[in-house]
Design a protein around this motif. Structure first.
Motif, PDB file in Angstrom:
ATOM      1  N   LEU A  85       0.820  -1.212   0.000  1.00 43.72           N
ATOM      2  CA  LEU A  85       0.000   0.000   0.000  1.00 43.72           C
ATOM      3  C   LEU A  85       0.852   1.260   0.000  1.00 43.72           C
ATOM      4  O   LEU A  85       1.941   1.306   0.604  1.00 43.72           O
ATOM      5  N   LYS A  86       0.330   2.285  -0.678  1.00 40.66           N
ATOM      6  CA  LYS A  86       1.007   3.566  -0.810  1.00 40.66           C
ATOM      7  C   LYS A  86       0.116   4.676  -0.238  1.00 40.66           C
ATOM      8  O   LYS A  86      -1.109   4.516  -0.196  1.00 40.66           O
ATOM      9  N   PRO A  87       0.695   5.790   0.163  1.00 40.02           N
ATOM     10  CA  PRO A  87      -0.135   6.894   0.664  1.00 40.02           C
ATOM     11  C   PRO A  87      -1.212   7.325  -0.330  1.00 40.02           C
ATOM     12  O   PRO A  87      -2.316   7.707   0.090  1.00 40.02           O
ATOM     13  N   GLU A  88      -0.927   7.212  -1.610  1.00 41.34           N
ATOM     14  CA  GLU A  88      -1.928   7.613  -2.614  1.00 41.34           C
ATOM     15  C   GLU A  88      -3.087   6.633  -2.732  1.00 41.34           C
ATOM     16  O   GLU A  88      -4.043   6.885  -3.471  1.00 41.34           O
ATOM     17  N   ASP A  89      -3.018   5.516  -2.013  1.00 43.41           N
ATOM     18  CA  ASP A  89      -4.155   4.594  -1.954  1.00 43.41           C
ATOM     19  C   ASP A  89      -5.175   5.027  -0.909  1.00 43.41           C
ATOM     20  O   ASP A  89      -6.247   4.417  -0.789  1.00 43.41           O
ATOM     21  N   THR A  90      -4.860   6.047  -0.140  1.00 46.03           N
ATOM     22  CA  THR A  90      -5.774   6.540   0.878  1.00 46.03           C
ATOM     23  C   THR A  90      -7.063   7.038   0.237  1.00 46.03           C
ATOM     24  O   THR A  90      -7.044   7.877  -0.667  1.00 46.03           O
ATOM     25  N   ALA A  91      -8.184   6.495   0.700  1.00 46.52           N
ATOM     26  CA  ALA A  91      -9.491   6.826   0.130  1.00 46.52           C
ATOM     27  C   ALA A  91     -10.568   6.079   0.892  1.00 46.52           C
ATOM     28  O   ALA A  91     -10.275   5.197   1.708  1.00 46.52           O
ATOM     29  N   VAL A  92     -11.807   6.426   0.588  1.00 49.31           N
ATOM     30  CA  VAL A  92     -12.934   5.601   1.007  1.00 49.31           C
ATOM     31  C   VAL A  92     -13.177   4.593  -0.109  1.00 49.31           C
ATOM     32  O   VAL A  92     -13.299   4.968  -1.282  1.00 49.31           O
ATOM     33  N   TYR A  93     -13.238   3.330   0.266  1.00 49.62           N
ATOM     34  CA  TYR A  93     -13.409   2.256  -0.700  1.00 49.62           C
ATOM     35  C   TYR A  93     -14.855   1.765  -0.647  1.00 49.62           C
ATOM     36  O   TYR A  93     -15.385   1.474   0.437  1.00 49.62           O
ATOM     37  N   TYR A  94     -15.451   1.653  -1.827  1.00 50.47           N
ATOM     38  CA  TYR A  94     -16.847   1.262  -1.955  1.00 50.47           C
ATOM     39  C   TYR A  94     -16.974  -0.029  -2.753  1.00 50.47           C
ATOM     40  O   TYR A  94     -16.330  -0.197  -3.787  1.00 50.47           O
ATOM     41  N   CYS A  95     -17.862  -0.861  -2.298  1.00 52.89           N
ATOM     42  CA  CYS A  95     -18.254  -2.048  -3.048  1.00 52.89           C
ATOM     43  C   CYS A  95     -19.408  -1.660  -3.967  1.00 52.89           C
ATOM     44  O   CYS A  95     -20.296  -0.897  -3.566  1.00 52.89           O
ATOM     45  N   HIS A  96     -19.410  -2.196  -5.177  1.00 53.52           N
ATOM     46  CA  HIS A  96     -20.422  -1.802  -6.156  1.00 53.52           C
ATOM     47  C   HIS A  96     -20.875  -3.003  -6.962  1.00 53.52           C
ATOM     48  O   HIS A  96     -20.058  -3.757  -7.494  1.00 53.52           O
ATOM     49  N   ALA A  97     -22.176  -3.188  -7.007  1.00 52.71           N
ATOM     50  CA  ALA A  97     -22.785  -4.175  -7.887  1.00 52.71           C
ATOM     51  C   ALA A  97     -23.563  -3.401  -8.929  1.00 52.71           C
ATOM     52  O   ALA A  97     -24.537  -2.720  -8.605  1.00 52.71           O
ATOM     53  N   LEU A  98     -23.089  -3.478 -10.158  1.00 48.21           N
ATOM     54  CA  LEU A  98     -23.723  -2.693 -11.205  1.00 48.21           C
ATOM     55  C   LEU A  98     -25.145  -3.161 -11.437  1.00 48.21           C
ATOM     56  O   LEU A  98     -25.446  -4.343 -11.284  1.00 48.21           O
ATOM     57  N   PRO A  99     -26.059  -2.256 -11.796  1.00 47.47           N
ATOM     58  CA  PRO A  99     -25.740  -0.883 -12.153  1.00 47.47           C
ATOM     59  C   PRO A  99     -25.822   0.130 -11.016  1.00 47.47           C
ATOM     60  O   PRO A  99     -25.196   1.193 -11.118  1.00 47.47           O
ATOM     61  N   THR A 100     -26.566  -0.178  -9.957  1.00 48.99           N
ATOM     62  CA  THR A 100     -26.873   0.930  -9.037  1.00 48.99           C
ATOM     63  C   THR A 100     -26.642   0.639  -7.565  1.00 48.99           C
ATOM     64  O   THR A 100     -26.914   1.492  -6.726  1.00 48.99           O
ATOM     65  N   THR A 101     -26.153  -0.513  -7.192  1.00 50.77           N
ATOM     66  CA  THR A 101     -26.048  -0.867  -5.776  1.00 50.77           C
ATOM     67  C   THR A 101     -24.660  -0.551  -5.240  1.00 50.77           C
ATOM     68  O   THR A 101     -23.658  -1.051  -5.758  1.00 50.77           O
ATOM     69  N   TRP A 102     -24.631   0.257  -4.169  1.00 50.82           N
ATOM     70  CA  TRP A 102     -23.380   0.653  -3.528  1.00 50.82           C
ATOM     71  C   TRP A 102     -23.422   0.318  -2.046  1.00 50.82           C
ATOM     72  O   TRP A 102     -24.481   0.388  -1.412  1.00 50.82           O
ATOM     73  N   GLY A 103     -22.250   0.007  -1.480  1.00 50.52           N
ATOM     74  CA  GLY A 103     -22.128  -0.078  -0.041  1.00 50.52           C
ATOM     75  C   GLY A 103     -21.912   1.307   0.543  1.00 50.52           C
ATOM     76  O   GLY A 103     -21.848   2.309  -0.182  1.00 50.52           O
ATOM     77  N   GLN A 104     -21.749   1.346   1.877  1.00 53.82           N
ATOM     78  CA  GLN A 104     -21.602   2.629   2.553  1.00 53.82           C
ATOM     79  C   GLN A 104     -20.160   3.118   2.553  1.00 53.82           C
ATOM     80  O   GLN A 104     -19.898   4.291   2.863  1.00 53.82           O
ATOM     81  N   GLY A 105     -19.224   2.248   2.226  1.00 56.94           N
ATOM     82  CA  GLY A 105     -17.821   2.627   2.151  1.00 56.94           C
ATOM     83  C   GLY A 105     -17.048   2.306   3.417  1.00 56.94           C
ATOM     84  O   GLY A 105     -17.601   2.242   4.515  1.00 56.94           O
ATOM     85  N   THR A 106     -15.751   2.087   3.245  1.00 56.23           N
ATOM     86  CA  THR A 106     -14.855   1.866   4.370  1.00 56.23           C
ATOM     87  C   THR A 106     -13.575   2.664   4.127  1.00 56.23           C
ATOM     88  O   THR A 106     -13.031   2.671   3.014  1.00 56.23           O
ATOM     89  N   GLN A 107     -13.103   3.339   5.172  1.00 60.47           N
ATOM     90  CA  GLN A 107     -11.949   4.229   5.029  1.00 60.47           C
ATOM     91  C   GLN A 107     -10.650   3.438   5.087  1.00 60.47           C
ATOM     92  O   GLN A 107     -10.443   2.629   5.994  1.00 60.47           O
ATOM     93  N   VAL A 108      -9.775   3.710   4.134  1.00 62.02           N
ATOM     94  CA  VAL A 108      -8.418   3.167   4.128  1.00 62.02           C
ATOM     95  C   VAL A 108      -7.451   4.345   4.175  1.00 62.02           C
ATOM     96  O   VAL A 108      -7.510   5.227   3.317  1.00 62.02           O
ATOM     97  N   THR A 109      -6.600   4.346   5.176  1.00 67.10           N
ATOM     98  CA  THR A 109      -5.605   5.417   5.317  1.00 67.10           C
ATOM     99  C   THR A 109      -4.221   4.788   5.358  1.00 67.10           C
ATOM    100  O   THR A 109      -3.956   3.924   6.203  1.00 67.10           O
ATOM    101  N   VAL A 110      -3.365   5.232   4.442  1.00 63.66           N
ATOM    102  CA  VAL A 110      -1.998   4.722   4.376  1.00 63.66           C
ATOM    103  C   VAL A 110      -1.067   5.860   4.779  1.00 63.66           C
ATOM    104  O   VAL A 110      -0.913   6.846   4.061  1.00 63.66           O
ATOM    105  N   SER A 111      -0.471   5.706   5.946  1.00 66.90           N
ATOM    106  CA  SER A 111       0.358   6.789   6.475  1.00 66.90           C
ATOM    107  C   SER A 111       1.326   6.240   7.511  1.00 66.90           C
ATOM    108  O   SER A 111       1.017   5.284   8.228  1.00 66.90           O
ATOM    109  N   SER A 112       2.484   6.875   7.594  1.00 71.90           N
ATOM    110  CA  SER A 112       3.450   6.496   8.623  1.00 71.90           C
ATOM    111  C   SER A 112       3.279   7.377   9.850  1.00 71.90           C
ATOM    112  O   SER A 112       4.004   7.212  10.839  1.00 71.90           O
TER     113      SER A 112
END
Length: 112
Positions: A85-112
């Motif tokens: 993992l790299k710092p630029e991977d830091t984001a909220v990650y969402y699961c998606h089932a096309l076309p319209t179903t999304w999860g609520q997201g989970t935060q990923v933070t890459v930092s020292s």
């Protein structure tokens, strides 16, 4: 329509690993495509990894060779294994089932 719940996010040091899970409320056996997106602060949501069929996956260039998407139909769960993992991977990650179903997201933070 299934509901999706992500888990597994957190704080990790650069070079570390995390595995995200996306649990569906019903069967995902016939749901294609299905995958992971992410959104960093101030940026648009982008596709990270996608299971397009039983034999086809797709990855963003920025994560190829580091991330692996998989699914367990028996457990109705989609996974995203993230390595190196790299710092630029830091984001909220969402699961998606096309076309319209999304999860609520989970935060990923890459930092020292």
């Amino acid at each position: 329509q299934v509901q999706l719940v992500e888990s597994g996010g957190g704080l990790v040091q650069p070079g570390g690993s995390l595995r995200l899970s996306c649990a569906a409320s019903g069967s995902i056996f016939s749901i294609y495509p299905m995958g992971w997106y992410r959104q960093a602060p101030g940026k648009q949501r982008e596709m990270v990894a996608m299971v397009r069929s039983a034999i086809s996956t797709d990855y963003a260039d920025s994560v190829k060779g580091r991330f692996t998407v998989s699914r367990d139909n028996a457990k109705n769960t989609l996974y995203l294994q993230m390595n190196s993992l790299k710092p630029e991977d830091t984001a909220v990650y969402y699961c998606h089932a096309l076309p319209t179903t999304w999860g609520q997201g989970t935060q990923v933070t890459v930092s020292s």
